[in-house]
Design a protein around this motif. Structure first.
Motif, mmCIF file in Angstrom:
data_model
loop_
_atom_site.group_PDB
_atom_site.id
_atom_site.type_symbol
_atom_site.label_atom_id
_atom_site.label_comp_id
_atom_site.label_asym_id
_atom_site.label_seq_id
_atom_site.Cartn_x
_atom_site.Cartn_y
_atom_site.Cartn_z
ATOM 1 N N SER A 68 0.992 -1.163 0.048
ATOM 2 C CA SER A 68 -0.007 0.014 0.095
ATOM 3 C C SER A 68 0.769 1.370 0.174
ATOM 4 C CB SER A 68 -0.873 -0.038 1.284
ATOM 5 O OG SER A 68 -0.306 0.105 2.613
ATOM 6 N N ILE A 69 0.251 2.205 -0.489
ATOM 7 C CA ILE A 69 0.845 3.697 -0.389
ATOM 8 C C ILE A 69 -0.040 4.649 0.255
ATOM 9 C CG2 ILE A 69 1.900 5.617 -1.654
ATOM 10 C CD1 ILE A 69 2.598 3.472 -3.976
ATOM 11 N N GLU A 70 0.390 5.137 1.255
ATOM 12 C CA GLU A 70 -0.336 6.324 1.963
ATOM 13 C C GLU A 70 0.304 7.446 2.245
ATOM 14 O OE1 GLU A 70 -2.547 6.487 6.657
ATOM 15 O OE2 GLU A 70 -0.551 5.250 6.257
ATOM 16 N N GLY A 71 -0.368 8.452 1.929
ATOM 17 C CA GLY A 71 0.204 9.947 1.948
ATOM 18 C C GLY A 71 -0.262 10.632 3.278
ATOM 19 N N VAL A 72 0.701 11.620 3.855
ATOM 20 C CA VAL A 72 0.433 12.163 5.164
ATOM 21 C C VAL A 72 0.513 13.822 4.679
ATOM 22 C CG1 VAL A 72 1.277 12.465 7.687
ATOM 23 C CG2 VAL A 72 1.527 10.193 6.440
ATOM 24 N N ARG A 73 -0.260 14.663 5.290
ATOM 25 C CA ARG A 73 -0.247 15.999 5.099
ATOM 26 C C ARG A 73 0.372 16.734 6.397
ATOM 27 N NH1 ARG A 73 -6.356 17.034 4.047
ATOM 28 N NH2 ARG A 73 -5.895 19.377 3.454
ATOM 29 N N SER A 74 1.036 17.662 5.978
ATOM 30 C CA SER A 74 1.585 18.408 7.227
ATOM 31 C C SER A 74 0.560 19.546 7.875
ATOM 32 C CB SER A 74 2.863 19.221 6.881
ATOM 33 O OG SER A 74 2.726 19.996 5.902
ATOM 34 N N SER A 75 0.938 20.114 8.980
ATOM 35 C CA SER A 75 -0.156 20.921 9.381
ATOM 36 C C SER A 75 0.683 21.842 10.588
ATOM 37 C CB SER A 75 -1.223 19.937 10.471
ATOM 38 O OG SER A 75 -2.137 21.130 11.245
ATOM 39 N N ASP A 76 0.001 23.284 10.413
ATOM 40 C CA ASP A 76 0.588 24.168 11.539
ATOM 41 C C ASP A 76 -0.110 24.093 12.552
ATOM 42 O OD1 ASP A 76 -2.041 25.149 10.719
ATOM 43 O OD2 ASP A 76 -1.327 27.163 9.868
ATOM 44 N N GLY A 77 -0.982 23.083 13.046
ATOM 45 C CA GLY A 77 -1.571 23.044 14.300
ATOM 46 C C GLY A 77 -3.239 23.204 14.023
ATOM 47 N N THR A 78 -3.379 23.969 13.082
ATOM 48 C CA THR A 78 -4.960 24.251 12.724
ATOM 49 C C THR A 78 -5.257 24.098 11.379
ATOM 50 O OG1 THR A 78 -4.501 26.382 14.269
ATOM 51 C CG2 THR A 78 -6.463 26.224 12.705
ATOM 52 N N ASN A 79 -4.343 24.410 10.279
ATOM 53 C CA ASN A 79 -4.632 23.995 8.833
ATOM 54 C C ASN A 79 -4.011 23.023 8.391
ATOM 55 O OD1 ASN A 79 -6.590 26.224 8.859
ATOM 56 N ND2 ASN A 79 -4.954 27.548 8.951
ATOM 57 N N LEU A 80 -4.364 22.111 7.601
ATOM 58 C CA LEU A 80 -3.820 21.012 6.953
ATOM 59 C C LEU A 80 -3.403 21.694 5.574
ATOM 60 C CD1 LEU A 80 -6.164 18.052 7.581
ATOM 61 C CD2 LEU A 80 -3.745 18.358 8.447
ATOM 62 N N SER A 81 -2.096 21.079 5.184
ATOM 63 C CA SER A 81 -1.588 21.438 3.780
ATOM 64 C C SER A 81 -2.248 20.874 2.576
ATOM 65 C CB SER A 81 0.190 21.083 3.886
ATOM 66 O OG SER A 81 0.087 19.515 3.548
ATOM 67 N N GLU A 82 -2.276 21.692 1.449
ATOM 68 C CA GLU A 82 -2.983 21.288 0.342
ATOM 69 C C GLU A 82 -2.149 20.065 -0.400
ATOM 70 O OE1 GLU A 82 -5.991 22.310 -0.471
ATOM 71 O OE2 GLU A 82 -5.732 23.628 1.477
ATOM 72 N N THR A 83 -1.169 19.669 0.136
ATOM 73 C CA THR A 83 -0.531 18.586 -0.648
ATOM 74 C C THR A 83 -0.116 17.460 0.374
ATOM 75 O OG1 THR A 83 1.779 19.532 0.063
ATOM 76 C CG2 THR A 83 0.728 20.299 -2.162
ATOM 77 N N ASP A 250 -8.882 14.984 6.006
ATOM 78 C CA ASP A 250 -8.088 13.784 6.385
ATOM 79 C C ASP A 250 -6.508 14.091 6.444
ATOM 80 O OD1 ASP A 250 -10.296 12.195 6.366
ATOM 81 O OD2 ASP A 250 -10.188 11.701 4.440
ATOM 82 N N THR A 251 -5.809 13.673 7.444
ATOM 83 C CA THR A 251 -4.559 13.774 7.347
ATOM 84 C C THR A 251 -3.767 12.821 6.976
ATOM 85 O OG1 THR A 251 -4.576 14.798 9.717
ATOM 86 C CG2 THR A 251 -2.439 13.923 9.145
ATOM 87 N N ASN A 252 -4.364 11.659 6.898
ATOM 88 C CA ASN A 252 -3.642 10.414 6.021
ATOM 89 C C ASN A 252 -4.501 10.076 4.874
ATOM 90 O OD1 ASN A 252 -2.141 10.526 8.340
ATOM 91 N ND2 ASN A 252 -1.811 8.357 8.707
ATOM 92 N N ILE A 253 -3.974 10.037 3.827
ATOM 93 C CA ILE A 253 -4.609 9.762 2.411
ATOM 94 C C ILE A 253 -4.306 8.351 1.978
ATOM 95 C CG2 ILE A 253 -5.518 10.590 0.276
ATOM 96 C CD1 ILE A 253 -3.724 13.109 2.241
ATOM 97 N N ALA A 254 -5.247 7.449 1.404
ATOM 98 C CA ALA A 254 -4.879 6.203 1.002
ATOM 99 C C ALA A 254 -4.640 6.640 -0.752
ATOM 100 C CB ALA A 254 -5.816 5.282 1.140
#
Length: 257
Positions: A68-83, A250-254
Motif C-alpha cells: 500500500s501507499i499512504e500520503g501524510v499531510r503536514s499541519s501548522d496545528g490548525t490548517n492542513l497543507s494542500e499537498t 483527512d491527515t492520512n490519504i490512501a
C-alpha cells in the motif's frame, strides 16, 4: 647348406610390432590429452552454467512487493497543507524472492515535472556521506531528519534519501545499519514529498519537525505520481496513482492501490 640358410633367415615382424606399439601409445597419449581438455572444459562450462542459472533465478524471482501507499499531510496545528508531504510505502518480498539489501535499492519518484532518485539514508557509497541526522537506533528520528535537515554537500535530505522502519521481522535480521529483508519481513519506506519549505507546518502526522524542507515534488489533489523500486538484482516494481480529487479534512490519504 639348406639348414644353415634357414637358420640365417631374417624375421622383420618384431620391427613391425614396435612401430604399431609406438603408434598405439601415441594415440593413447593424444586421447588422454583430449580427454583432459574436454573434462576441464566441461567443468568450466558447468560452473558457468550453475552461476548463470543462479543469477537468472535471482533475476526472475527477486523483487519487492508493494502492499500500500499512504500520503501524510503536514499541519501548522490548525490548517492542513494542500499537498501530501510524506509517503509511507508498506513493502514485503514476493513469494520465492531472495533476500534484498535495501542499501542497494534505488527508488525513483516522479510527479511528472520533477524526478528524484533516492537511496537508503545509510548508504555510504552513492553520496558523500549517509543522510544527515540518520539515527541507527531510532527509525522515527531518521524520518524526522528526512523531512527537516539539510545535507551540507548535496542539498536537502528529501531529494536524495529514503528511510525505512520495520513492522515485522521475526528473525530480527533487519536493522537500520543493515537493512536486509528476507521472507516474511514487512517494512515501511518513508519518502519526503514536501512541496515547499515551511517553518509553521511542524506536524506531519504523528511526527513533529523543526521545519519542513522541500523535496522538489508536489502531490496535489488529482496529481499523477509514479514510483519505481529497483533492487540490486531482480525485477523492478512500479506503482502509478492519481491522488483523490480532494483531501478533505483527512491527515492520512490512501493513494494506492
Amino acid at each position: 647348406m639348406k639348414a644353415n640358410r634357414s637358420l640365417m633367415k631374417k624375421d622383420e615382424r618384431a620391427q613391425v610390432g614396435i612401430g604399431t606399439l609406438i603408434i598405439f601409445i601415441a594415440m593413447v597419449l593424444v586421447a588422454a590429452v583430449a580427454a583432459a581438455v574436454l573434462i576441464q572444459t566441461s567443468g568450466v562450462l558447468q560452473q558457468r552454467a550453475q552461476a548463470t542459472g543462479q543469477q537468472a533465478t535471482q533475476e526472475v524471482s527477486s523483487n519487492l512487493m508493494l502492499k500500500s501507499i499512504e500520503g501524510v499531510r503536514s499541519s501548522d496545528g490548525t490548517n492542513l497543507s494542500e499537498t501530501s508531504d510524506l509517503l509511507k510505502l508498506k513493502v514485503a518480498l514476493n513469494i520465492g524472492s531472495s533476500d534484498i539489501d535495501l542499501n542497494q535499492v534505488v527508488i525513483t519518484v516522479s510527479d511528472g515535472t520533477t524526478t528524484n532518485d533516492l537511496v537508503y539514508a545509510g548508504n555510504t557509497k552513492t553520496y558523500v556521506s549517509p543522510m544527515t541526522g540518520l539515527n541507527t537506533t531510532n527509525a522515527t528520528a531518521s524520518v524526522i531528519a528526512l523531512l527537516e535537515d539539510e545535507t551540507a554537500n548535496i542539498g536537502d535530505n528529501g531529494k536524495y534519501f529514503f528511510t525505512v522502519e520495520k513492522i515485522r521481522d521475526e528473525d530480527e535480521s533487519f536493522s537500520q545499519e543493515s537493512p536486509i529483508m528476507n521472507q516474511g519481513d514487512l517494512v515501511t519506506i518513508y519518502i519526503s514529498t514536501a512541496a515547499t519549505a515551511s517553518a509553521a507546518n511542524t506536524a506531519v502526522g504523528d511526527l513533529t519537525v523543526a521545519d519542513l524542507e522541500p523535496s522538489g515534488l508536489t502531490i496535489n489533489p488529482r496529481a499523477s505520481f509514479t514510483i519505481l523500486l529497483t533492487p540490486e538484482a531482480g525485477s523492478p516494481t512500479t506503482a502509478e496513482f492519481t491522488a483523490p480529487a480532494t483531501y478533505g479534512v483527512d491527515t492520512n490519504i490512501a493513494l494506492w492501490p
